[in-house]
Design a protein around this motif. Structure first.
Motif, PDB file in Angstrom:
ATOM      1  N   GLY A  93       0.815  -1.217   0.000  1.00 61.64           N
ATOM      2  CA  GLY A  93       0.000   0.000   0.000  1.00 61.64           C
ATOM      3  C   GLY A  93       0.841   1.256   0.000  1.00 61.64           C
ATOM      4  N   ASN A  94       1.885   1.279   0.814  1.00 65.28           N
ATOM      5  CA  ASN A  94       2.743   2.461   0.862  1.00 65.28           C
ATOM      6  C   ASN A  94       3.525   2.660  -0.428  1.00 65.28           C
ATOM      7  N   TRP A  95       4.080   1.593  -0.954  1.00 70.31           N
ATOM      8  CA  TRP A  95       4.840   1.734  -2.192  1.00 70.31           C
ATOM      9  C   TRP A  95       3.921   2.089  -3.363  1.00 70.31           C
ATOM     10  N   TRP A  96       2.747   1.473  -3.433  1.00 74.76           N
ATOM     11  CA  TRP A  96       1.807   1.802  -4.511  1.00 74.76           C
ATOM     12  C   TRP A  96       1.296   3.232  -4.361  1.00 74.76           C
ATOM     13  N   GLY A  97       0.903   3.593  -3.158  1.00 75.29           N
ATOM     14  CA  GLY A  97       0.347   4.919  -2.917  1.00 75.29           C
ATOM     15  C   GLY A  97       1.354   6.036  -3.085  1.00 75.29           C
ATOM     16  N   ASN A  98       2.629   5.741  -2.927  1.00 72.36           N
ATOM     17  CA  ASN A  98       3.668   6.765  -3.051  1.00 72.36           C
ATOM     18  C   ASN A  98       4.474   6.642  -4.345  1.00 72.36           C
TER      19      ASN A  98
END
Length: 147
Positions: A93-98
């Motif tokens: 989620g963090n890598w996709w969202g950022n």
């Protein structure tokens, strides 16, 4: 309960106790981060992510992270599996969202390094830690001498 918990932790191999302690520290940091975010901005704390499922997931970590802490603190196998699942979803989620930072300002991705290191540690240790905790759970309990 305290004596049983101490015994349960005490029966773990030293490396497993250290791994469980690292899990606890990491998920305490995560709990603090998500609770502060939600306390500051409410359910819109993660509105910077345009994907609603990501927003819902990150808000749900206010409940999931402490649940992991309780289960891992009790040296429960379920806590280890939950920790692995939460970290896989959290990292993705963090890598996709950022991911937009890859083009805009790649140096911003450095803030994901601690999360990624912790996440890789958790994911890599789930199976051996689960085996260790399961192995100790199957052994008969020994009587703890009273003082």
């Amino acid at each position: 309960m305290g004596v049983k918990l101490r015994e349960r932790w005490g029966r773990q191999p030293v490396w497993a106790r250290w791994a469980l302690a690292v899990y606890l520290i990491g998920f305490l940091v995560g709990t603090r981060t998500h609770v502060l975010d939600v306390a500051r901005d409410g359910v819109h704390a993660y509105a910077m992510f345009p994907q609603v499922p990501l927003q819902v997931f990150f808000v749900s970590l206010v409940v999931l992270d402490p649940l992991v802490i309780v289960l891992v603190g009790l040296a429960r196998r379920e806590g280890i599996w939950l920790a692995g699942a939460v970290m896989v979803l959290d990292m993705c989620g963090n890598w996709w969202g950022n991911r937009h930072w890859l083009h805009d300002d790649p140096s911003q991705l450095m803030r994901l390094v601690p999360l990624t290191i912790f996440g890789v540690f958790v994911v890599a240790s789930v199976l051996p830690l689960h085996r260790a905790v399961a192995g100790m759970a199957d052994k008969p309990e020994t009587a703890v001498p009273s003082a």
